[in-house]
Design an enzyme around this catalytic site. Structure first.
Site, PDB file in Angstrom:
ATOM      1  N   HIS A 141      28.215  46.118  24.539  1.00  0.00           N
ATOM      2  CA  HIS A 141      28.123  46.997  25.704  1.00  0.00           C
ATOM      3  C   HIS A 141      27.388  48.276  25.290  1.00  0.00           C
ATOM      4  O   HIS A 141      27.307  48.604  24.101  1.00  0.00           O
ATOM      5  CB  HIS A 141      29.528  47.302  26.250  1.00  0.00           C
ATOM      6  CG  HIS A 141      30.119  46.121  26.961  1.00  0.00           C
ATOM      7  ND1 HIS A 141      31.467  45.875  27.040  1.00  0.00           N
ATOM      8  CD2 HIS A 141      29.500  45.099  27.635  1.00  0.00           C
ATOM      9  CE1 HIS A 141      31.672  44.770  27.739  1.00  0.00           C
ATOM     10  NE2 HIS A 141      30.498  44.277  28.100  1.00  0.00           N
ATOM     11  N   GLY A 147      23.679  41.082  30.254  1.00  0.00           N
ATOM     12  CA  GLY A 147      25.077  40.737  30.559  1.00  0.00           C
ATOM     13  C   GLY A 147      25.432  40.769  32.037  1.00  0.00           C
ATOM     14  O   GLY A 147      25.862  39.759  32.603  1.00  0.00           O
ATOM     15  N   ASP A 166      26.387  37.042  29.905  1.00  0.00           N
ATOM     16  CA  ASP A 166      27.685  36.654  29.321  1.00  0.00           C
ATOM     17  C   ASP A 166      28.034  35.220  29.736  1.00  0.00           C
ATOM     18  O   ASP A 166      28.566  34.436  28.947  1.00  0.00           O
ATOM     19  CB  ASP A 166      28.813  37.586  29.804  1.00  0.00           C
ATOM     20  CG  ASP A 166      28.673  38.995  29.274  1.00  0.00           C
ATOM     21  OD1 ASP A 166      27.546  39.513  29.269  1.00  0.00           O
ATOM     22  OD2 ASP A 166      29.681  39.586  28.864  1.00  0.00           O
ATOM     23  N   ASP A 169      33.268  47.207  25.148  1.00  0.00           N
ATOM     24  CA  ASP A 169      33.692  48.606  25.306  1.00  0.00           C
ATOM     25  C   ASP A 169      35.088  48.676  25.908  1.00  0.00           C
ATOM     26  O   ASP A 169      35.281  48.304  27.073  1.00  0.00           O
ATOM     27  CB  ASP A 169      32.671  49.317  26.212  1.00  0.00           C
ATOM     28  CG  ASP A 169      32.993  50.792  26.395  1.00  0.00           C
ATOM     29  OD1 ASP A 169      34.039  51.249  25.896  1.00  0.00           O
ATOM     30  OD2 ASP A 169      32.187  51.486  27.040  1.00  0.00           O
ATOM     31  N   HIS A 173      30.697  43.744  35.454  1.00  0.00           N
ATOM     32  CA  HIS A 173      30.826  42.294  35.294  1.00  0.00           C
ATOM     33  C   HIS A 173      32.050  41.951  34.439  1.00  0.00           C
ATOM     34  O   HIS A 173      32.027  40.999  33.647  1.00  0.00           O
ATOM     35  CB  HIS A 173      29.547  41.727  34.674  1.00  0.00           C
ATOM     36  CG  HIS A 173      29.191  42.353  33.354  1.00  0.00           C
ATOM     37  ND1 HIS A 173      29.116  43.711  33.157  1.00  0.00           N
ATOM     38  CD2 HIS A 173      28.894  41.796  32.153  1.00  0.00           C
ATOM     39  CE1 HIS A 173      28.788  43.960  31.900  1.00  0.00           C
ATOM     40  NE2 HIS A 173      28.654  42.814  31.264  1.00  0.00           N
ATOM     41  N   ASP A 177      33.119  38.390  34.029  1.00  0.00           N
ATOM     42  CA  ASP A 177      32.257  37.585  33.145  1.00  0.00           C
ATOM     43  C   ASP A 177      32.648  37.795  31.676  1.00  0.00           C
ATOM     44  O   ASP A 177      32.631  36.857  30.869  1.00  0.00           O
ATOM     45  CB  ASP A 177      30.778  37.968  33.310  1.00  0.00           C
ATOM     46  CG  ASP A 177      30.266  37.770  34.715  1.00  0.00           C
ATOM     47  OD1 ASP A 177      31.087  37.648  35.637  1.00  0.00           O
ATOM     48  OD2 ASP A 177      29.036  37.741  34.901  1.00  0.00           O
ATOM     49  N   ARG A 201      37.582  34.170  27.076  1.00  0.00           N
ATOM     50  CA  ARG A 201      38.489  33.032  27.295  1.00  0.00           C
ATOM     51  C   ARG A 201      37.908  31.744  26.719  1.00  0.00           C
ATOM     52  O   ARG A 201      38.589  30.974  26.049  1.00  0.00           O
ATOM     53  CB  ARG A 201      38.766  32.866  28.796  1.00  0.00           C
ATOM     54  CG  ARG A 201      39.653  31.680  29.091  1.00  0.00           C
ATOM     55  CD  ARG A 201      39.920  31.420  30.559  1.00  0.00           C
ATOM     56  NE  ARG A 201      40.570  30.132  30.668  1.00  0.00           N
ATOM     57  CZ  ARG A 201      39.921  28.974  30.741  1.00  0.00           C
ATOM     58  NH1 ARG A 201      38.602  28.944  30.762  1.00  0.00           N
ATOM     59  NH2 ARG A 201      40.583  27.839  30.785  1.00  0.00           N
TER      60      ARG A 201
END
Ligand SMILES: O=C(CO)COP(=O)(O)O
Length: 150
Positions: free
Chosen positions: A18, A65, A70, A90, A97, A100, A106
């Site tokens: 980020h 991103g 992402d 961050d 997003h 995302d 995950r």
């Protein structure tokens, strides 16, 4: 039952940061340029561009991103096309997003992908002897889920 996935000595590494953490990632990447040079690098749009300038090494650039980068990294993980993720996200700013970002992190757990979210973890990963070796990653067997009655 557990399945396995081969991670080769030359790894496919995705790097993402980020905005507030891009300087930190570039500093870390420069310090680790010799190890990074042995591997195939992928990056989200802006991170990838900065990395190419910092490392003087080809970085396969995906979308930025917030524009889907992402999600592209996540889909590459699900297709077994990324072996390791360095993602300096961050913790102090809201991201447009955010879903995302969460989805990408995950999928790293779903697919048993090594992830570094900070410099200390990235250092531990990059000094592991496994970086130069083949590694057999165990993969949870999702067949019960896939064959569930619906
Ligand atoms: O937003 C990002 C990760 O969530 C990174 O995207 P950029 O590398 O394009 O800035």
């Amino acid at each position: 039952m557990v399945n396995f996935r081969n991670i080769h000595p030359r790894k496919r590494i995705a790097l993402v940061a980020h905005d507030n953490r891009k300087a930190e990632l570039m500093e870390w990447a420069y310090a680790n340029r010799e190890m990074l040079a042995k591997n195939e690098l992928y990056g989200t749009g802006t991170t990838g561009k900065l990395l190419e300038e910092t490392l003087n090494q080809t970085v396969i650039r995906l979308l930025s991103g917030p524009l889907g980068g992402d999600q592209q990294v996540g889909s590459m993980i699900a297709e077994e096309r990324i072996d390791l993720l360095i993602f300096f996200w961050d913790p102090m700013s809201a991201q447009p997003h955010d879903p995302d970002v969460k989805a990408l992190l995950r999928l790293c757990v779903v697919w048993n992908i090594p992830v570094a979210s900070n410099r200390a973890t990235a250092d531990f990963l990059f000094t592991s002897p496994l970086m130069d070796e083949e590694y057999i990653a165990s993969q949870i067997d999702y067949s019960t889920y896939l064959n569930r009655k619906v």
